[in-house]
Design a protein around this motif. Structure first.
Motif, PDB file in Angstrom:
ATOM      1  N   LEU A  70       0.830  -1.198   0.000  1.00 10.98           N
ATOM      2  CA  LEU A  70       0.000   0.000   0.000  1.00 10.98           C
ATOM      3  C   LEU A  70       0.869   1.254   0.000  1.00 10.98           C
ATOM      4  O   LEU A  70       2.016   1.235   0.459  1.00 10.98           O
ATOM      5  CB  LEU A  70      -0.911   0.020   1.236  1.00 10.98           C
ATOM      6  N   SER A  71       0.280   2.330  -0.508  1.00  7.23           N
ATOM      7  CA  SER A  71       0.889   3.651  -0.458  1.00  7.23           C
ATOM      8  C   SER A  71       0.008   4.566   0.385  1.00  7.23           C
ATOM      9  O   SER A  71      -1.209   4.363   0.471  1.00  7.23           O
ATOM     10  CB  SER A  71       1.042   4.228  -1.871  1.00  7.23           C
ATOM     11  N   ALA A  72       0.623   5.569   1.003  1.00  8.40           N
ATOM     12  CA  ALA A  72      -0.120   6.496   1.853  1.00  8.40           C
ATOM     13  C   ALA A  72      -0.928   7.456   0.993  1.00  8.40           C
ATOM     14  O   ALA A  72      -0.398   8.078   0.072  1.00  8.40           O
ATOM     15  CB  ALA A  72       0.833   7.268   2.750  1.00  8.40           C
ATOM     16  N   ASP A  73      -2.215   7.561   1.305  1.00  9.01           N
ATOM     17  CA  ASP A  73      -3.108   8.464   0.585  1.00  9.01           C
ATOM     18  C   ASP A  73      -3.891   9.261   1.625  1.00  9.01           C
ATOM     19  O   ASP A  73      -4.634   8.682   2.417  1.00  9.01           O
ATOM     20  CB  ASP A  73      -4.059   7.673  -0.307  1.00  9.01           C
ATOM     21  N   PRO A  74      -3.758  10.576   1.666  1.00  6.51           N
ATOM     22  CA  PRO A  74      -4.406  11.362   2.721  1.00  6.51           C
ATOM     23  C   PRO A  74      -5.924  11.340   2.679  1.00  6.51           C
ATOM     24  O   PRO A  74      -6.569  11.724   3.653  1.00  6.51           O
ATOM     25  CB  PRO A  74      -3.867  12.783   2.471  1.00  6.51           C
ATOM     26  N   ILE A  75      -6.524  10.892   1.570  1.00  9.86           N
ATOM     27  CA  ILE A  75      -7.987  10.865   1.486  1.00  9.86           C
ATOM     28  C   ILE A  75      -8.533   9.443   1.537  1.00  9.86           C
ATOM     29  O   ILE A  75      -9.727   9.239   1.353  1.00  9.86           O
ATOM     30  CB  ILE A  75      -8.471  11.573   0.200  1.00  9.86           C
ATOM     31  N   GLU A  76      -7.689   8.467   1.805  1.00  8.65           N
ATOM     32  CA  GLU A  76      -8.095   7.068   1.814  1.00  8.65           C
ATOM     33  C   GLU A  76      -8.184   6.545   3.234  1.00  8.65           C
ATOM     34  O   GLU A  76      -7.344   6.856   4.082  1.00  8.65           O
ATOM     35  CB  GLU A  76      -7.085   6.228   1.024  1.00  8.65           C
ATOM     36  N   ASP A  77      -9.223   5.732   3.525  1.00  9.70           N
ATOM     37  CA  ASP A  77      -9.347   5.040   4.809  1.00  9.70           C
ATOM     38  C   ASP A  77      -8.496   3.778   4.749  1.00  9.70           C
ATOM     39  O   ASP A  77      -8.885   2.778   4.144  1.00  9.70           O
ATOM     40  CB  ASP A  77     -10.812   4.707   5.089  1.00  9.70           C
ATOM     41  N   VAL A 116       5.344   9.212   7.403  1.00 15.61           N
ATOM     42  CA  VAL A 116       4.478   8.872   6.269  1.00 15.61           C
ATOM     43  C   VAL A 116       3.155   8.440   6.884  1.00 15.61           C
ATOM     44  O   VAL A 116       3.078   7.396   7.535  1.00 15.61           O
ATOM     45  CB  VAL A 116       5.083   7.750   5.405  1.00 15.61           C
ATOM     46  N   ASN A 117       2.112   9.248   6.696  1.00 18.72           N
ATOM     47  CA  ASN A 117       0.887   9.102   7.474  1.00 18.72           C
ATOM     48  C   ASN A 117      -0.173   8.276   6.759  1.00 18.72           C
ATOM     49  O   ASN A 117      -0.569   8.599   5.635  1.00 18.72           O
ATOM     50  CB  ASN A 117       0.316  10.482   7.801  1.00 18.72           C
ATOM     51  N   TYR A 118      -0.625   7.225   7.435  1.00 14.86           N
ATOM     52  CA  TYR A 118      -1.768   6.425   6.992  1.00 14.86           C
ATOM     53  C   TYR A 118      -2.909   6.712   7.968  1.00 14.86           C
ATOM     54  O   TYR A 118      -2.774   6.493   9.172  1.00 14.86           O
ATOM     55  CB  TYR A 118      -1.430   4.934   7.016  1.00 14.86           C
ATOM     56  N   PHE A 119      -4.034   7.207   7.441  1.00 18.79           N
ATOM     57  CA  PHE A 119      -5.156   7.583   8.296  1.00 18.79           C
ATOM     58  C   PHE A 119      -6.273   6.539   8.225  1.00 18.79           C
ATOM     59  O   PHE A 119      -6.472   5.886   7.195  1.00 18.79           O
ATOM     60  CB  PHE A 119      -5.705   8.950   7.880  1.00 18.79           C
ATOM     61  N   ILE A 120      -6.976   6.375   9.361  1.00 20.39           N
ATOM     62  CA  ILE A 120      -8.099   5.443   9.403  1.00 20.39           C
ATOM     63  C   ILE A 120      -9.350   6.161   9.891  1.00 20.39           C
ATOM     64  O   ILE A 120      -9.267   7.066  10.719  1.00 20.39           O
ATOM     65  CB  ILE A 120      -7.802   4.224  10.312  1.00 20.39           C
ATOM     66  N   ASP A 121     -10.493   5.741   9.356  1.00 12.58           N
ATOM     67  CA  ASP A 121     -11.775   6.277   9.799  1.00 12.58           C
ATOM     68  C   ASP A 121     -12.670   5.165  10.337  1.00 12.58           C
ATOM     69  O   ASP A 121     -13.860   5.364  10.566  1.00 12.58           O
ATOM     70  CB  ASP A 121     -12.473   7.005   8.648  1.00 12.58           C
ATOM     71  N   SER A 122     -12.078   3.984  10.499  1.00 17.35           N
ATOM     72  CA  SER A 122     -12.779   2.812  11.040  1.00 17.35           C
ATOM     73  C   SER A 122     -11.712   1.871  11.575  1.00 17.35           C
ATOM     74  O   SER A 122     -10.538   1.989  11.210  1.00 17.35           O
ATOM     75  CB  SER A 122     -13.618   2.126   9.952  1.00 17.35           C
ATOM     76  N   PRO A 123     -12.070   0.918  12.459  1.00 22.68           N
ATOM     77  CA  PRO A 123     -11.064   0.027  13.028  1.00 22.68           C
ATOM     78  C   PRO A 123     -10.495  -0.946  12.003  1.00 22.68           C
ATOM     79  O   PRO A 123     -11.198  -1.413  11.096  1.00 22.68           O
ATOM     80  CB  PRO A 123     -11.828  -0.716  14.132  1.00 22.68           C
ATOM     81  N   ILE A 124      -9.228  -1.269  12.167  1.00 22.74           N
ATOM     82  CA  ILE A 124      -8.589  -2.327  11.382  1.00 22.74           C
ATOM     83  C   ILE A 124      -8.899  -3.658  12.047  1.00 22.74           C
ATOM     84  O   ILE A 124      -8.705  -3.818  13.250  1.00 22.74           O
ATOM     85  CB  ILE A 124      -7.071  -2.109  11.310  1.00 22.74           C
ATOM     86  N   LEU A 125      -9.390  -4.625  11.269  1.00 22.86           N
ATOM     87  CA  LEU A 125      -9.714  -5.953  11.783  1.00 22.86           C
ATOM     88  C   LEU A 125      -8.549  -6.895  11.476  1.00 22.86           C
ATOM     89  O   LEU A 125      -8.189  -7.085  10.313  1.00 22.86           O
ATOM     90  CB  LEU A 125     -11.009  -6.464  11.151  1.00 22.86           C
ATOM     91  N   ILE A 126      -7.984  -7.471  12.518  1.00 27.51           N
ATOM     92  CA  ILE A 126      -6.827  -8.351  12.351  1.00 27.51           C
ATOM     93  C   ILE A 126      -7.345  -9.772  12.133  1.00 27.51           C
ATOM     94  O   ILE A 126      -7.624 -10.507  13.086  1.00 27.51           O
ATOM     95  CB  ILE A 126      -5.900  -8.279  13.580  1.00 27.51           C
TER      96      ILE A 126
END
Length: 497
Positions: A70-77, A116-126
């Motif tokens: 993956l690449s960091a995208d400031p508008i991507e969850d 290098v910022n990866y943003f989340i708007d919901s929890p990551i499920l492992i």
């Protein structure tokens, strides 16, 4: 003939409706049902330097598996992307940045590296077997943060509240990531960064950086009953917390500044006879927090706590004390047993830890067994013991001698060609802030002895008797409690009715 035509027409219409419904379902289902494209890790080419370094570093871990870069995208969850990845896949977070820039991080990174910022708007499920690995190029740091619109209590989640999911056995690894849950106004919507519940697999967290939120950094909690020794295929949840850095400061909580509760909480008191599944090794914690770790194990279970460096200020109120009132146990470590007289106590193995705190070094509660080897305690008071009707049993520390060798600034020079001696693995205690506490102040109910010696073990004749069985004053068996070179502090109390 007409009946046949009608029947055929019905079949055609039915098939058409089924196809139409299928197409409608595909177009209305959320994007999370579509898996991300992946490539066999062994065949990945043309990757960034950081990704290639991680593939080489963890070759044994990723061999034969599917990789997603993956690449960091400031508008991507980022959570939505990771959750679309299939089970048993490896997600590599590269330092590639889409659109060229990402917003400034909410707090200064732990190093001088560029975030290098990866943003989340919901929890990551492992999911079962899913690994998440930061793969930054040299000079960069992978950071995961919530958007201000984030409304969940945790950033990553694994397991189930009331189901061990015994069919899932693949471990998960999270490596080389900085977790930053703090918002620009120094508040945090996050209670827990990583929340692991009941499962039948292990979570490995290593080489990460955790900025603590209001409550807890990493939490493993499962109250469902399980005898881990009954079936080797059903050992229950595991957590290995290794070589991580934990940083904390006072956080804005509803207009008041409060210190975080715990860096790490492990609560598995319903699981019996579990060993080798939980460990806390070679981590560093700095800043303001109630404790580095609060651990509660079930009867007959054990965990290893080796070579951690704890340098924290645990004075002040936590978020929990502010909300619920009353005081809580604090300390470098908080160790909790159980109150069942007919059951074996849990065993905590502590070796090579440096615990430097402003309040209490170690707090103990209920019935437990504790092995102490070459730990260094520096605090206002060394111990706090709650519920004194239950003893703390001192376990044999000699089996932990090997864990002392690599402890930072250890005075142990172990000769592995011969059995270790008790005087080689004694613990040290230093009082601060004009405290007059002795090495066992705060303990009032101990079965056995804990050993403390402020000086290096003197040279011993190899033909002398072992230190555990004193003979003559000139031999190695000279009672350390009576020498001018050191003090072995012992506490023996009989069971109170």
């Amino acid at each position: 003939m007409i009946k046949l035509q009608r029947s055929t027409a019905r079949l055609i219409v039915t098939a058409f409706l089924i196809q139409a419904l299928s197409l409608f379902a595909q177009t209305t289902q959320p994007a999370t049902t579509t898996s991300l494209p992946s490539t066999l890790c062994d065949t990945l080419t043309g990757q960034t330097t950081g990704v290639q370094q991680r593939l080489n570093q963890y070759n044994d871990l990723v061999r034969g598996r599917q990789c997603i870069v993956l690449s960091a995208d400031p508008i991507e969850d980022t959570a939505e992307l990771i959750n679309r990845a299939p089970e048993n896949s490896v997600i590599l977070l590269s330092s590639n940045i889409i659109h060229g820039v990402t917003p400034t991080p909410f707090m200064t990174p732990s190093t001088s590296k560029k975030p290098v910022n990866y943003f989340i708007d919901s929890p990551i499920l492992i999911k079962s077997g899913k690994d998440i690995i930061g793969a930054a190029d040299d000079g960069f740091e992978i950071v995961i943060s919530p958007w201000p619109s984030f409304r969940q209590n945790y950033m990553l989640k694994m397991g189930s509240y009331d189901d061990f999911q015994f069919g899932e056995t693949r471990d998960s690894h999270i490596k080389h990531i900085t977790f930053q849950p703090i918002l620009p106004d120094n508040s945090s919507p996050i209670h827990t960064i990583i929340f692991a519940q009941c499962s039948n697999r292990r979570l490995f967290l290593d080489n990460n950086v955790f900025y603590l939120p209001n409550w807890i950094g990493v939490r493993l909690e499962c109250t469902e009953p399980l005898d881990a020794a009954a079936n080797h295929l059903r050992p229950g949840p595991g957590l290995h917390f290794i070589n991580n850095t934990v940083l904390a400061d006072s956080i804005n909580a509803h207009g008041h500044m409060r210190i975080p509760l715990h860096a790490l909480k492990i609560y598995l008191r319903g699981i019996e006879n579990q060993s080798g599944r939980v460990s806390v090794i070679e981590n560093t914690s700095r800043g303001k927090m109630g404790s580095m770790g609060r651990f509660g194990l079930g009867p007959g279970s054990s965990m290893d706590i080796f070579r951690n460096i704890i340098d924290i200020d645990n004075s002040g109120l936590t978020h929990r004390e502010m909300n619920l009132g009353g005081k809580i146990l604090k300390g470098g470590f908080i160790l909790i047993g159980h109150s069942e007289r007919a059951s074996e106590p849990p065993l905590y193995n502590l070796a090579g830890n440096q615990i430097y705190v402003t309040d209490t070094a170690i707090s103990v509660e209920a019935k437990l067994e504790l092995a102490l080897a070459c730990n260094r305690l520096r605090a206002y008071k060394p111990w706090q013991q709650d519920k004194q009707q239950h003893p703390v049993k001192a376990a044999d520390p000699l089996p932990l001698a090997g864990e002392c060798e690599s402890s930072v600034n250890s005075t142990v020079a172990m000769a592995m060609t011969r059995p270790p001696r008790l005087c080689q693995i004694v613990n040290t205690w230093t009082a601060i802030n004009n405290s007059t506490a002795s090495a066992l102040s705060g303990l009032s109910y101990v079965d056995g002895q804990f050993n403390f010696d402020p000086l290096v073990c003197p040279a011993i004749n190899s033909t002398s008797a072992p230190a555990t069985t004193p003979s003559t004053p000139s031999s190695e068996g000279t009672n350390l409690a009576a020498t001018a070179l050191g003090v072995v502090t012992s506490l023996f109390l009989l069971l109170k009715n």
